[in-house]
Write a protein that holds these residues in place. Structure first.
Motif, PDB file in Angstrom:
ATOM      1  N   PHE A 117       0.879  -1.162   0.000  1.00  0.00           N
ATOM      2  CA  PHE A 117       0.000   0.000   0.000  1.00  0.00           C
ATOM      3  C   PHE A 117       0.924   1.222   0.000  1.00  0.00           C
ATOM      4  O   PHE A 117       1.534   1.553   1.013  1.00  0.00           O
ATOM      5  CB  PHE A 117      -0.918   0.003   1.213  1.00  0.00           C
ATOM      6  CG  PHE A 117      -1.915  -1.138   1.241  1.00  0.00           C
ATOM      7  CD1 PHE A 117      -2.391  -1.714   0.083  1.00  0.00           C
ATOM      8  CD2 PHE A 117      -2.380  -1.626   2.443  1.00  0.00           C
ATOM      9  CE1 PHE A 117      -3.310  -2.756   0.103  1.00  0.00           C
ATOM     10  CE2 PHE A 117      -3.311  -2.666   2.484  1.00  0.00           C
ATOM     11  CZ  PHE A 117      -3.774  -3.226   1.313  1.00  0.00           C
ATOM     12  N   CYS A 118       1.033   1.860  -1.159  1.00  0.00           N
ATOM     13  CA  CYS A 118       1.976   2.957  -1.387  1.00  0.00           C
ATOM     14  C   CYS A 118       1.222   4.281  -1.289  1.00  0.00           C
ATOM     15  O   CYS A 118       0.365   4.562  -2.127  1.00  0.00           O
ATOM     16  CB  CYS A 118       2.609   2.816  -2.768  1.00  0.00           C
ATOM     17  SG  CYS A 118       3.364   1.195  -3.038  1.00  0.00           S
ATOM     18  N   PHE A 119       1.557   5.081  -0.285  1.00  0.00           N
ATOM     19  CA  PHE A 119       0.820   6.317  -0.027  1.00  0.00           C
ATOM     20  C   PHE A 119       1.423   7.479  -0.801  1.00  0.00           C
ATOM     21  O   PHE A 119       2.644   7.606  -0.919  1.00  0.00           O
ATOM     22  CB  PHE A 119       0.779   6.591   1.476  1.00  0.00           C
ATOM     23  CG  PHE A 119       0.090   5.495   2.229  1.00  0.00           C
ATOM     24  CD1 PHE A 119      -1.299   5.375   2.206  1.00  0.00           C
ATOM     25  CD2 PHE A 119       0.815   4.530   2.910  1.00  0.00           C
ATOM     26  CE1 PHE A 119      -1.933   4.341   2.855  1.00  0.00           C
ATOM     27  CE2 PHE A 119       0.183   3.491   3.575  1.00  0.00           C
ATOM     28  CZ  PHE A 119      -1.189   3.400   3.543  1.00  0.00           C
ATOM     29  N   THR A 120       0.536   8.339  -1.324  1.00  0.00           N
ATOM     30  CA  THR A 120       0.955   9.461  -2.165  1.00  0.00           C
ATOM     31  C   THR A 120       0.396  10.789  -1.676  1.00  0.00           C
ATOM     32  O   THR A 120       0.464  11.781  -2.387  1.00  0.00           O
ATOM     33  CB  THR A 120       0.489   9.247  -3.623  1.00  0.00           C
ATOM     34  OG1 THR A 120      -0.943   9.100  -3.638  1.00  0.00           O
ATOM     35  CG2 THR A 120       1.143   8.022  -4.241  1.00  0.00           C
ATOM     36  N   ASP A 121      -0.138  10.812  -0.451  1.00  0.00           N
ATOM     37  CA  ASP A 121      -0.775  12.027   0.038  1.00  0.00           C
ATOM     38  C   ASP A 121      -0.375  12.307   1.485  1.00  0.00           C
ATOM     39  O   ASP A 121      -0.160  11.375   2.272  1.00  0.00           O
ATOM     40  CB  ASP A 121      -2.307  11.885  -0.049  1.00  0.00           C
ATOM     41  CG  ASP A 121      -3.026  13.151   0.373  1.00  0.00           C
ATOM     42  OD1 ASP A 121      -2.907  14.160  -0.342  1.00  0.00           O
ATOM     43  OD2 ASP A 121      -3.654  13.138   1.451  1.00  0.00           O
ATOM     44  N   LYS A 123       1.243  13.406   5.111  1.00  0.00           N
ATOM     45  CA  LYS A 123       2.511  13.113   5.782  1.00  0.00           C
ATOM     46  C   LYS A 123       3.049  11.722   5.452  1.00  0.00           C
ATOM     47  O   LYS A 123       4.220  11.447   5.669  1.00  0.00           O
ATOM     48  CB  LYS A 123       2.396  13.304   7.287  1.00  0.00           C
ATOM     49  CG  LYS A 123       1.530  12.311   8.018  1.00  0.00           C
ATOM     50  CD  LYS A 123       1.521  12.643   9.506  1.00  0.00           C
ATOM     51  CE  LYS A 123       0.710  11.641  10.286  1.00  0.00           C
ATOM     52  NZ  LYS A 123       0.728  11.943  11.712  1.00  0.00           N
ATOM     53  N   TYR A 124       2.223  10.832   4.905  1.00  0.00           N
ATOM     54  CA  TYR A 124       2.677   9.484   4.543  1.00  0.00           C
ATOM     55  C   TYR A 124       3.122   9.383   3.092  1.00  0.00           C
ATOM     56  O   TYR A 124       3.488   8.305   2.633  1.00  0.00           O
ATOM     57  CB  TYR A 124       1.581   8.457   4.839  1.00  0.00           C
ATOM     58  CG  TYR A 124       1.115   8.493   6.269  1.00  0.00           C
ATOM     59  CD1 TYR A 124       2.015   8.314   7.319  1.00  0.00           C
ATOM     60  CD2 TYR A 124      -0.211   8.730   6.591  1.00  0.00           C
ATOM     61  CE1 TYR A 124       1.601   8.366   8.640  1.00  0.00           C
ATOM     62  CE2 TYR A 124      -0.639   8.776   7.915  1.00  0.00           C
ATOM     63  CZ  TYR A 124       0.277   8.601   8.927  1.00  0.00           C
ATOM     64  OH  TYR A 124      -0.132   8.655  10.231  1.00  0.00           O
ATOM     65  N   ASP A 125       3.116  10.505   2.361  1.00  0.00           N
ATOM     66  CA  ASP A 125       3.527  10.518   0.961  1.00  0.00           C
ATOM     67  C   ASP A 125       4.926   9.915   0.828  1.00  0.00           C
ATOM     68  O   ASP A 125       5.858  10.322   1.517  1.00  0.00           O
ATOM     69  CB  ASP A 125       3.528  11.959   0.434  1.00  0.00           C
ATOM     70  CG  ASP A 125       3.882  12.059  -1.042  1.00  0.00           C
ATOM     71  OD1 ASP A 125       3.867  11.030  -1.748  1.00  0.00           O
ATOM     72  OD2 ASP A 125       4.181  13.171  -1.497  1.00  0.00           O
TER      73      ASP A 125
END
Length: 186
Positions: A117-121, A123-125
């Motif tokens: 699960f790759c976050f792009t938004d 603070k977890y970007d």
């Protein structure tokens, strides 16, 4: 000629060693030493579309008898599924679920999932968490392990609770709610 090539390789490696040593990687122990463990709870929706003109998951392999199986045993799919803030596919995009899953059950729909699960938004970007385990897709609530992560989730461990929000049994398209508890260092 082979002897000359071997000598040149040894000379090249010897010349490169001081340069390579200047890029020493800090040990993982030093990176977490003195840092605090933190528990983060994440909630998002996974949109798996296997039908239509622009699917987010496609079949990349199957066994000779997959089509005869009621569970599609042996089918393997590669996914690049959107992760959103709400079940609405047009809601805020938080990242992508990238990886693969396959039908591993002969008598029940049991998917084995290897997914990041790759976050792009926010603070977890640029950070990700990795799931590896069995997903009994037709069970109302299922649990899968978080086995690692990157970025802010480096050395992560934890678990993901998945609940199907919507399923089109004809196409296999689904929207799944994920509640993830991650232990990591800050």
């Amino acid at each position: 000629m082979a002897k000359l090539g071997g000598i040149l390789l040894i000379i090249s490696l010897a010349a490169a060693m001081p340069w390579a040593q200047s890029f020493r990687v800090q040990s993982w122990a030093a990176r977490v030493e003195g840092k605090q463990e933190m528990v983060t709870n994440l909630q998002f929706y996974f949109h798996d579309t296997v039908s239509g003109k622009n699917p987010s998951a496609i079949r990349v392999a199957k066994a000779p008898d997959t089509e005869k199986s009621p569970t599609l045993f042996g089918a393997i799919l590669m996914a690049d599924d959107p992760l959103t803030e709400s079940p609405d596919p047009n809601s805020k995009l938080l990242g992508r679920a990238q990886g693969l899953y396959g039908s591993a059950g002969q008598t029940e729909l049991g998917l084995i999932m290897a997914m990041s699960f790759c976050f792009t938004d926010g603070k977890y970007d640029g950070s990700s968490i990795s799931i590896l385990g069995k997903n009994s897709a037709l069970t109302p609530v299922r649990e899968m392990p978080v086995v690692g992560g990157t970025g802010l989730f480096r050395l992560a461990r934890g678990y993901a609770i998945a609940k199907t929000h919507w399923l089109d049994i004809t196409t296999g398209d689904a929207i799944v709610s994920y509640n993830v508890t991650v232990v990591h260092y800050v």
